[in-house]
Design an enzyme around this catalytic site. Sequence first.
Site, short mmCIF file in Angstrom:
data_model
loop_
_atom_site.label_atom_id
_atom_site.label_comp_id
_atom_site.label_asym_id
_atom_site.label_seq_id
_atom_site.Cartn_x
_atom_site.Cartn_y
_atom_site.Cartn_z
N GLU A 35 0.83 -1.41 -0.24
CA GLU A 35 -0.58 -0.02 -0.08
C GLU A 35 0.79 1.43 0.01
O GLU A 35 1.70 1.06 1.00
CB GLU A 35 -0.74 -0.18 0.43
CG GLU A 35 -1.78 1.06 1.34
CD GLU A 35 -3.15 0.84 2.05
OE1 GLU A 35 -2.74 0.84 3.44
OE2 GLU A 35 -3.49 2.29 2.46
N ARG A 70 4.80 -12.82 9.70
CA ARG A 70 5.47 -11.25 9.76
C ARG A 70 7.37 -11.28 10.05
O ARG A 70 7.53 -12.16 11.28
CB ARG A 70 5.33 -10.08 10.52
CG ARG A 70 3.78 -10.28 9.97
CD ARG A 70 3.20 -8.86 10.87
NE ARG A 70 2.86 -7.94 10.63
CZ ARG A 70 2.67 -6.95 9.52
NH1 ARG A 70 1.53 -7.81 8.29
NH2 ARG A 70 2.50 -5.69 9.33
N LYS A 77 3.87 0.89 9.65
CA LYS A 77 4.41 2.27 8.90
C LYS A 77 3.39 3.60 10.35
O LYS A 77 4.23 4.50 10.06
CB LYS A 77 3.57 1.91 7.88
CG LYS A 77 4.57 1.75 6.61
CD LYS A 77 3.89 1.74 5.29
CE LYS A 77 3.40 0.26 5.07
NZ LYS A 77 1.88 -0.06 3.37
P1 ATP Z 1 2.15 -1.96 8.39
O1 ATP Z 1 1.45 -2.99 9.37
O2 ATP Z 1 4.24 -1.83 8.39
O3 ATP Z 1 1.75 -0.91 7.71
P2 ATP Z 1 1.29 -3.08 6.02
O4 ATP Z 1 1.30 -5.16 6.19
O5 ATP Z 1 0.57 -2.76 6.14
O6 ATP Z 1 2.36 -3.57 6.52
P3 ATP Z 1 1.65 -3.40 3.50
O7 ATP Z 1 2.32 -1.98 2.45
O8 ATP Z 1 -0.21 -3.50 2.48
O9 ATP Z 1 1.91 -3.36 5.04
O10 ATP Z 1 2.51 -5.03 3.12
C1 ATP Z 1 2.58 -5.17 1.25
C2 ATP Z 1 2.84 -6.75 1.74
O11 ATP Z 1 4.45 -6.91 2.57
C3 ATP Z 1 1.83 -7.90 2.20
O12 ATP Z 1 1.81 -8.51 0.99
C4 ATP Z 1 2.19 -7.77 3.67
O13 ATP Z 1 1.67 -8.72 4.06
C5 ATP Z 1 3.36 -8.03 3.86
N1 ATP Z 1 4.49 -7.58 4.53
C6 ATP Z 1 4.19 -6.42 5.30
N2 ATP Z 1 4.81 -6.08 6.67
C7 ATP Z 1 5.52 -7.33 6.60
C8 ATP Z 1 6.82 -7.75 8.03
N3 ATP Z 1 6.64 -7.65 9.32
N4 ATP Z 1 6.64 -8.90 7.52
C9 ATP Z 1 6.95 -10.16 6.25
N5 ATP Z 1 5.76 -9.54 5.41
C10 ATP Z 1 5.12 -8.37 5.50
MG MG Z 2 -1.79 -3.14 4.38
#
Ligand code: ATP
Ligand code: MG
Length: 556
Positions: A35, A262, A272
């Site tokens: 995102e 994760r 984020k």
């Molecule tokens: P955040 O909690 O940091 O905002 P998010 O999951 O909302 O992370 P996205 O931009 O939606 O962030 O993530 C894109 C991809 O990266 C998704 O498939 C998500 O599952 C993966 N991802 C995000 N954070 C992690 C992590 N800590 N470890 C592994 N994969 C991750």
């Molecule tokens: Mg997300």
Amino acid sequence: MSENTKGNNFIEQLIVDDLNQNYSSDQLRFRFPPEPNGYLHIGHVKAICLNFGLGKKFQAPVNLRFDDTNPVKESKDFVDAIKKDISWLGFQWDKEVYASDYFEQLFEWALELIDKGLAYVDSQDSEAIASQKGTPTRAGTESPFRNRSTAENRTLFEEMAAGKHEEGSHVLRAKIDMASPNMLLRDPVMYRILFEPHHRTENQWFVYPMYDWTHGESDYIEQISHSLCTLEFKPHRELYDWFLNTLEPLKGLRPKQREFSRLNLSYTVTSKRKLAKLIEKGIVAGWDDPRMPTISGLRRRGYTPASLHKFVTTAGISKRENVIDVGLLEFCVREHLNEIAPRLHVVMNPVKLTITNFPEKLVEEVVGDLNPEDSSAGSRNIPFSKHLYIEKEDFKEEANRKFFRLTIGKEVRLKNAYIIKGESVIKNEKGEITEILCTYDPESKSGSGSAASQRKVKGTLHWVSQPHAQPIKVNLYDRLFLHESPDKSEQDFMDCINPDSHVVTTAYAEPYIKNAEKEDTFQFQRIGYFTVDPMSTNSSLVFNKTVGLRDSWSKK
Ligand code: ATP
Ligand code: MG
């Protein structure tokens, strides 16, 4: 891929099994779906290396899909930063796609669900809807608007999309089951009204699809064969299936969703939202501050793509939540920089050292290997003179036998140069040492082959020649949090900040440092690895400390 090949983790194994059973290799397609509401962080590196790694391994395309369903938090700047970071990691995507490319299709499908009696406009506010959700053990309450007629739903939804209703006045919900044991199936919201321009669709839409409605459909539209996501999305699978099943007859391949844990890192936050708060409160200077666990921050800090790949490979892909020791990340970069970084003498905290029996005007050139791990790296000349700097902490007037550095009456070697012996000190009126006087053994030059050059002494110190020393600005970085799990400590994560995570200092380097260019990394011998900040100007380079030579925290 030949049959029976073994996968390196459970996801690779699943794909190998699928290929051995009912998938053909040209059906494989993966995606990385960020995102664009912030910069990518070390957790994303795991997901990137997994998806793009599968693409490489199985020679399948990988889409870069921006999940851009929330214009309030997203921007083109984030899109650009994400692309730059993935490229820097060494990966290339097949197609650059956006969930917003599918807004039209999603809207059509939403109308289809309305026509099938499987979606309705709810005119309650968000608090009322939340209060009717129930609990995992108690069924929710049906909305009073749940049984609106198809015609009314259609008209209202079209009016919402045309901007005829206020934000918050209505939402579109899927009509599934308010008693479902899976809370996500209790009539989830599919659309909300937002009077917010979107960085791509601009002012075209007044309703925006929710992530859950968008994500599974986007995977389907792109015909992603294996949709890999983190564990928290496991319960969402049932909802994504419900959407696709209700839109039948869809003829395409159904994405297979699988979840992995994760990546969590000790002494680090990765959400984020929390990273944004650190910026907002001025704790760090921005998304690419070298203390941030973002890819851009790590790059500025001196991490290499190879070290990050090594790190996520070592941490592995599993189905169980765990926290990886940040020491492993530091170990990986230290190992890689040890192979590639030229060595230099740099004194961080200088004290004068005068060699009383060395000729006053003489400047001798001594030779030092640029990298003992890499014979092709060659060597450099280092000027040596009567007046040197050494580290304050490398001298004690009196010391016990365990102190292998310089003391009065004892010998040490100056790296790449001579053996010296401490003779006396000069102090100021406060009793502080301002200068160390010593003598050198002219026969003991390193590499000269003489008997004295082979003489073993207990310690070796780095040094620089005073008249040749180049002052450099250095950013010393340490961990941003004092608590091992800032997310889970009793305090708020904002209360566990290390006040000394950034110290600016001047250090003194040998003249070879004048060859440094932006993003070059060096080993300052006996100290650590330092990288030229890519944001510094050519006329005044700034060095960022990447990592120390040893894990100094393991002793704390
Ligand atoms: P955040 O909690 O940091 O905002 P998010 O999951 O909302 O992370 P996205 O931009 O939606 O962030 O993530 C894109 C991809 O990266 C998704 O498939 C998500 O599952 C993966 N991802 C995000 N954070 C992690 C992590 N800590 N470890 C592994 N994969 C991750
Ligand atoms: Mg997300």
